[in-house]
Design a protein around this motif. Structure first.
Motif, PDB file in Angstrom:
ATOM      1  N   CYS A  19     -47.988  11.697   1.252  1.00  0.00           N
ATOM      2  CA  CYS A  19     -47.895  11.344  -0.485  1.00  0.00           C
ATOM      3  C   CYS A  19     -49.077  12.958  -0.808  1.00  0.00           C
ATOM      4  N   ALA A  20     -49.708  12.351  -2.265  1.00  0.00           N
ATOM      5  CA  ALA A  20     -50.777  13.322  -2.285  1.00  0.00           C
ATOM      6  C   ALA A  20     -51.670  12.635  -3.160  1.00  0.00           C
ATOM      7  N   PRO A  21     -52.629  12.604  -3.455  1.00  0.00           N
ATOM      8  CA  PRO A  21     -53.451  12.946  -2.294  1.00  0.00           C
ATOM      9  C   PRO A  21     -53.057  11.914  -1.011  1.00  0.00           C
TER      10      PRO A  21
ATOM     11  N   HIS B 180     -44.215   4.660  -6.417  1.00  0.00           N
ATOM     12  CA  HIS B 180     -42.900   5.162  -6.191  1.00  0.00           C
ATOM     13  C   HIS B 180     -42.092   6.114  -6.696  1.00  0.00           C
ATOM     14  N   SER B 181     -42.000   7.149  -5.189  1.00  0.00           N
ATOM     15  CA  SER B 181     -40.780   8.092  -4.754  1.00  0.00           C
ATOM     16  C   SER B 181     -39.749   8.334  -4.661  1.00  0.00           C
ATOM     17  N   PRO B 182     -39.003   7.518  -4.835  1.00  0.00           N
ATOM     18  CA  PRO B 182     -37.901   6.965  -4.025  1.00  0.00           C
ATOM     19  C   PRO B 182     -37.099   8.441  -3.718  1.00  0.00           C
ATOM     20  N   CYS B 183     -35.831   8.950  -2.250  1.00  0.00           N
ATOM     21  CA  CYS B 183     -35.724  10.185  -2.150  1.00  0.00           C
ATOM     22  C   CYS B 183     -34.741   9.910  -1.102  1.00  0.00           C
TER      23      CYS B 183
ATOM     24  N   PRO C 157     -33.412  10.050   2.191  1.00  0.00           N
ATOM     25  CA  PRO C 157     -34.391  10.254   4.014  1.00  0.00           C
ATOM     26  C   PRO C 157     -34.092  11.913   4.352  1.00  0.00           C
ATOM     27  N   ALA C 158     -33.099  12.115   3.755  1.00  0.00           N
ATOM     28  CA  ALA C 158     -33.205  13.430   3.909  1.00  0.00           C
ATOM     29  C   ALA C 158     -34.208  14.748   3.285  1.00  0.00           C
ATOM     30  N   MET C 159     -34.237  13.729   2.875  1.00  0.00           N
ATOM     31  CA  MET C 159     -35.301  15.115   1.682  1.00  0.00           C
ATOM     32  C   MET C 159     -36.701  15.087   1.997  1.00  0.00           C
ATOM     33  N   LYS C 160     -37.203  13.706   2.788  1.00  0.00           N
ATOM     34  CA  LYS C 160     -37.738  13.265   3.934  1.00  0.00           C
ATOM     35  C   LYS C 160     -38.555  14.313   5.167  1.00  0.00           C
ATOM     36  N   GLN C 161     -37.744  15.342   5.442  1.00  0.00           N
ATOM     37  CA  GLN C 161     -37.492  15.828   6.572  1.00  0.00           C
ATOM     38  C   GLN C 161     -37.991  15.294   7.731  1.00  0.00           C
ATOM     39  N   MET C 162     -37.816  14.063   8.180  1.00  0.00           N
ATOM     40  CA  MET C 162     -37.899  13.233   9.277  1.00  0.00           C
ATOM     41  C   MET C 162     -37.633  13.820  10.518  1.00  0.00           C
ATOM     42  N   GLU C 163     -36.361  14.619  10.900  1.00  0.00           N
ATOM     43  CA  GLU C 163     -35.749  14.849  12.032  1.00  0.00           C
ATOM     44  C   GLU C 163     -36.392  16.320  12.584  1.00  0.00           C
ATOM     45  N   ARG C 164     -37.468  16.932  11.663  1.00  0.00           N
ATOM     46  CA  ARG C 164     -37.937  18.277  11.996  1.00  0.00           C
ATOM     47  C   ARG C 164     -38.818  17.389  11.820  1.00  0.00           C
ATOM     48  N   GLY C 165     -39.767  16.619  11.064  1.00  0.00           N
ATOM     49  CA  GLY C 165     -41.395  16.403  10.793  1.00  0.00           C
ATOM     50  C   GLY C 165     -42.189  17.308  10.673  1.00  0.00           C
TER      51      GLY C 165
ATOM     52  N   SER D 187     -42.588   2.379  -2.340  1.00  0.00           N
ATOM     53  CA  SER D 187     -42.432   1.093  -2.408  1.00  0.00           C
ATOM     54  C   SER D 187     -42.480   0.079  -3.439  1.00  0.00           C
ATOM     55  N   VAL D 188     -42.373   0.638  -4.736  1.00  0.00           N
ATOM     56  CA  VAL D 188     -41.871  -0.288  -5.281  1.00  0.00           C
ATOM     57  C   VAL D 188     -41.514  -1.864  -4.316  1.00  0.00           C
ATOM     58  N   SER D 189     -40.454  -2.117  -3.839  1.00  0.00           N
ATOM     59  CA  SER D 189     -39.827  -3.430  -3.910  1.00  0.00           C
ATOM     60  C   SER D 189     -40.871  -3.899  -2.447  1.00  0.00           C
ATOM     61  N   LEU D 190     -41.920  -3.028  -1.619  1.00  0.00           N
ATOM     62  CA  LEU D 190     -43.194  -4.310  -0.917  1.00  0.00           C
ATOM     63  C   LEU D 190     -44.024  -4.055  -0.978  1.00  0.00           C
TER      64      LEU D 190
END
Length: 154
Positions: free
Chosen positions: A81-83, A110-113, A115-123, A134-137
């Protein structure tokens, strides 16, 4: 690596922006709202500005009050996130700023996207989408943690 991402967005940049906003508020008298406060280093100047009666409000996000850089692993792009999320010590100081009323409110970034856009597999923090959905939590997280910290909602 998270450390590299964190260094690319230093607290000094946020402090410079906040100091500029305070000066502009002093000169113009216009209302200022600071969004996504992530650095506790700004709390002293914000406290002073508010004590001088400047019309400034401040907001932070749940992730700055719950997460910390020491617990963010190198590939954890869900935390981008930024900052950026800063230190444990910083997190504790933000809670104190909230208790003191320097921070006026907590709002989600709240910035939904997909999952592929989070590049989790590449880190890859450079390529990952920024923002934490996070709006729901947020309400249950904030209520639980605020209660535990004896920080009542106003």
């Amino acid at each position: 690596m998270y450390a590299t991402y964190l260094k690319s967005r230093p607290e000094e940049a946020e402090l410079t922006a906040i100091d500029l906003l305070i000066r502009l508020c002093e000169e113009s008298g216009c209302r200022i709202h600071i969004v996504h406060l992530s650095t506790s280093k700004a709390l002293a100047s914000l406290r002073d500005a508010k004590h001088r009666g400047l019309p400034i409000t401040v907001e932070t996000c749940p992730h700055y009050l719950h997460l910390c850089s020491e617990e963010t692993s190198n590939g954890a792009t869900l935390h981008k996130c930024a900052p950026p999320i800063r230190s444990r010590e910083n997190r504790e100081a933000l809670w104190q700023g909230l208790r003191e009323g320097i921070i006026d409110l907590v709002a989600t970034d709240h910035s939904p996207c997909p999952p592929a856009m989070k590049q989790m597999e590449r880190g890859d923090f450079r390529a990952a989408w920024g923002g934490i959905p996070s709006v729901s939590l947020a309400l249950s997280l904030m209520w639980t943690e605020a209660s535990r910290r004896d920080c009542s909602p106003r």
